[in-house]
Design a protein around this motif. Sequence first.
Motif, mmCIF file in Angstrom:
data_model
loop_
_atom_site.group_PDB
_atom_site.id
_atom_site.type_symbol
_atom_site.label_atom_id
_atom_site.label_comp_id
_atom_site.label_asym_id
_atom_site.label_seq_id
_atom_site.Cartn_x
_atom_site.Cartn_y
_atom_site.Cartn_z
ATOM 1 N N GLY A 1 0.826 -1.199 0.000
ATOM 2 C CA GLY A 1 0.000 0.000 0.000
ATOM 3 C C GLY A 1 0.856 1.242 0.000
ATOM 4 O O GLY A 1 2.022 1.222 -0.430
ATOM 5 N N PHE A 2 0.278 2.326 0.512
ATOM 6 C CA PHE A 2 0.966 3.615 0.565
ATOM 7 C C PHE A 2 0.876 4.167 1.981
ATOM 8 O O PHE A 2 -0.141 4.003 2.665
ATOM 9 N N ARG A 3 1.977 4.818 2.376
ATOM 10 C CA ARG A 3 2.034 5.395 3.716
ATOM 11 C C ARG A 3 2.589 6.805 3.625
ATOM 12 O O ARG A 3 3.598 7.049 2.933
ATOM 13 N N SER A 4 1.938 7.726 4.310
ATOM 14 C CA SER A 4 2.419 9.106 4.383
ATOM 15 C C SER A 4 2.943 9.374 5.779
ATOM 16 O O SER A 4 2.339 8.948 6.773
ATOM 17 N N ASP A 5 4.068 10.040 5.867
ATOM 18 C CA ASP A 5 4.607 10.441 7.161
ATOM 19 C C ASP A 5 5.252 11.821 7.015
ATOM 20 O O ASP A 5 5.948 12.110 6.052
ATOM 21 N N LYS B 1 4.792 7.334 0.253
ATOM 22 C CA LYS B 1 5.618 6.331 -0.418
ATOM 23 C C LYS B 1 4.964 4.949 -0.308
ATOM 24 O O LYS B 1 4.164 4.686 0.585
ATOM 25 N N ALA B 2 5.356 4.073 -1.241
ATOM 26 C CA ALA B 2 4.859 2.691 -1.217
ATOM 27 C C ALA B 2 5.554 1.902 -0.103
ATOM 28 O O ALA B 2 6.744 2.100 0.166
ATOM 29 N N VAL B 3 4.805 1.012 0.534
ATOM 30 C CA VAL B 3 5.331 0.171 1.618
ATOM 31 C C VAL B 3 4.837 -1.255 1.402
ATOM 32 O O VAL B 3 3.897 -1.508 0.649
ATOM 33 N N TRP B 4 5.477 -2.213 2.085
ATOM 34 C CA TRP B 4 5.030 -3.604 2.027
ATOM 35 C C TRP B 4 5.397 -4.315 3.319
ATOM 36 O O TRP B 4 6.284 -3.869 4.055
ATOM 37 N N SER B 5 4.697 -5.422 3.571
ATOM 38 C CA SER B 5 4.909 -6.186 4.804
ATOM 39 C C SER B 5 4.715 -7.669 4.540
ATOM 40 O O SER B 5 3.966 -8.062 3.640
ATOM 41 N N THR C 1 4.873 9.626 12.281
ATOM 42 C CA THR C 1 3.450 9.905 12.386
ATOM 43 C C THR C 1 2.849 10.103 10.987
ATOM 44 O O THR C 1 3.423 10.820 10.154
ATOM 45 N N GLY C 2 1.703 9.472 10.731
ATOM 46 C CA GLY C 2 1.089 9.612 9.419
ATOM 47 C C GLY C 2 -0.087 8.666 9.239
ATOM 48 O O GLY C 2 -0.680 8.177 10.213
ATOM 49 N N TRP C 3 -0.418 8.392 7.960
ATOM 50 C CA TRP C 3 -1.536 7.536 7.585
ATOM 51 C C TRP C 3 -1.057 6.438 6.654
ATOM 52 O O TRP C 3 -0.045 6.593 5.972
ATOM 53 N N GLY C 4 -1.847 5.342 6.605
ATOM 54 C CA GLY C 4 -1.529 4.253 5.692
ATOM 55 C C GLY C 4 -2.791 3.640 5.112
ATOM 56 O O GLY C 4 -3.814 3.511 5.804
ATOM 57 N N PHE C 5 -2.728 3.268 3.815
ATOM 58 C CA PHE C 5 -3.842 2.625 3.115
ATOM 59 C C PHE C 5 -3.272 1.517 2.235
ATOM 60 O O PHE C 5 -2.197 1.669 1.656
ATOM 61 N N GLY C 6 -4.002 0.405 2.126
ATOM 62 C CA GLY C 6 -3.504 -0.670 1.269
ATOM 63 C C GLY C 6 -4.392 -1.891 1.317
ATOM 64 O O GLY C 6 -5.536 -1.858 1.793
#
Length: 300
Positions: A82-86, A105-109, A279-284
């Motif tokens: 997904g994407f995460r903003s910080d 930016k794009a993130v993964w787990s 600190t921020g938001w994440g969607f995915g």
Amino acid sequence: MRNISLLSFLIGLTIVARAQEVVIDTNYYAPPPVVRRPVLIADPDQNLNHRQLKGNRQADNRRDLLNQFNEVQTWYISAETGFRSDGSILSNSLDRLVSNPTLTKAVWSGLFGYTYRNSWAVEVGYTRAPIHLNITIANSNDPLVFNYTNSGYGIPLRIKRRIGSGSRSANGTGFWVTGGAWLIPNGNGQTGDFRLIGYTYHSRNRTDTLRLNNSTTIFKRVTGVAELGIDYTTRLSPTIELGFYARKYWGLGNALRSDLVYTVNNSAKQQATITADGTGWGFGLALRYIYGRQQEMKKP
């Protein structure tokens, strides 16, 4: 006279031959006539073939069998992307010379998970989600941008609680409230210092010299991020689940820090600090594979 006698002989011979001909009636031996009756069958284009019918029957039997059981425990592997903003915190804009825009930016787990009675779940694993510190320097129409990050990985631990009844264990569809924390070893990342110099021309007789120095540091200590979110999960098959999430993150300690010093003509000194804690938001979305389960017979 002789010719008349010959003609009479031939006619008599013909009559005798006809009298000796035997005519056999074959109608007695003929087979009875075949009566063809009209027969209608279903259009094959409108019917399922045998293999499809067998597959549908097996699916129905499996569904009926699953409806007789409750899921007590499941174990799964999950992949998220997904994407995460910080963002970061700027203490002084230095007369609007410095800004710190939020980055997305794009993130993964990759995670391992466990659920209990389709009501509680626990996840732990590895996430690739760097903490960013952005410095943008105003420079006419072409601003200067400097980006810094920590090591970029974390170890999340997440607890999930299903909203509403957990009785629909056959398909796993539903909303979940999630909460947890990340352990972040900041380590080495992308960092560096810079020094900028510029000039301001007020008139022919007056020119100001501007200097901006920066020093960025990544903290070696372990920090963390707390999170709270909501997930929606639907089961695509007995072993595959698809999920969507939205999460809010709060930093539990600064991961990066930048110290800026701004001077005009080697005087009028100003200072500014930028800190980033994640600190921020994440969607995915998440894709899960259920590799183990324990079930029990439903109560009558």
